[in-house]
Design a protein around this motif. Structure first.
Motif, PDB file in Angstrom:
ATOM      1  N   ILE A  38     -26.551 -35.636 -60.274  1.00 41.94           N
ATOM      2  CA  ILE A  38     -27.423 -36.620 -59.638  1.00 41.94           C
ATOM      3  C   ILE A  38     -28.846 -36.278 -60.023  1.00 41.94           C
ATOM      4  N   GLU A  39     -29.559 -37.301 -60.377  1.00 41.35           N
ATOM      5  CA  GLU A  39     -30.924 -37.058 -60.793  1.00 41.35           C
ATOM      6  C   GLU A  39     -31.772 -36.612 -59.603  1.00 41.35           C
ATOM      7  N   LEU A  40     -32.748 -35.818 -59.884  1.00 39.65           N
ATOM      8  CA  LEU A  40     -33.649 -35.309 -58.858  1.00 39.65           C
ATOM      9  C   LEU A  40     -34.409 -36.439 -58.172  1.00 39.65           C
ATOM     10  N   SER A  41     -34.777 -37.468 -58.892  1.00 42.73           N
ATOM     11  CA  SER A  41     -35.521 -38.591 -58.296  1.00 42.73           C
ATOM     12  C   SER A  41     -34.666 -39.344 -57.281  1.00 42.73           C
ATOM     13  N   TRP A  88     -33.701 -40.474 -51.420  1.00 42.94           N
ATOM     14  CA  TRP A  88     -32.904 -40.404 -50.185  1.00 42.94           C
ATOM     15  C   TRP A  88     -33.590 -39.549 -49.129  1.00 42.94           C
ATOM     16  N   VAL A  89     -34.149 -38.447 -49.536  1.00 46.78           N
ATOM     17  CA  VAL A  89     -34.886 -37.585 -48.607  1.00 46.78           C
ATOM     18  C   VAL A  89     -36.081 -38.343 -48.042  1.00 46.78           C
TER      19      VAL A  89
END
Length: 143
Positions: free
Chosen positions: A5-8, A13-14
């Motif tokens: 999953i990409e960091l972006s 979501w965060v």
């Protein structure tokens, strides 16, 4: 098998979750503030105290805030009434009854109670200096 999953995407979501938590926290804080404000207004209401004799009602010249309404404060306010015999303490039988404590508790807790009625016998009226009391208190004659 496992996709990375990409960091972006994780940060998006965060960000969404923290926004929801922040809005929820703000609403919760606002509700607490409203409750405290209501309680403060309730505690600052003034309670009128009057003595009820047969045929007379004596309204004391001072009202006490609900938050300060305790037995000792009430008895202290009654002690401010002028006596015929100087430095003598008043004696009111009603102050030692269950009904008095029920009236006091109701005035402390119920928002629709704005006065305390202290029932007195006529002989108890005689201990107070009537002339000086008329200067301080409102005295109503009843039928």
């Amino acid at each position: 098998m496992y996709e990375l999953i990409e960091l972006s995407t994780i940060l998006n979501w965060v960000d969404r979750i923290s926004s929801v938590i922040g809005i929820g926290g703000a609403i919760f804080s606002w509700l607490i503030w409203l409750k405290l404000r209501r309680r403060e207004r309730f505690n600052e209401q003034r309670i009128t105290i009057f003595l009820k004799f047969e045929g007379r009602i004596v309204t004391l010249p001072y009202a006490i805030e609900r938050k300060n309404l305790t037995r000792s404060e009430l008895l202290g306010l009654l002690g401010l009434l002028p006596m015929k015999v100087k430095e003598k303490r008043y004696s009111l039988n009603f102050l030692n009854t269950r009904e008095f404590f029920q009236c006091l508790k109701a005035a402390q807790d119920k928002k629709d109670v704005h006065l305390i009625e202290i029932k007195c016998a006529d002989e108890e009226l005689e201990q107070f200096d009537l002339e000086k009391r008329r200067e301080q208190c409102t005295i109503e004659e009843t039928a």
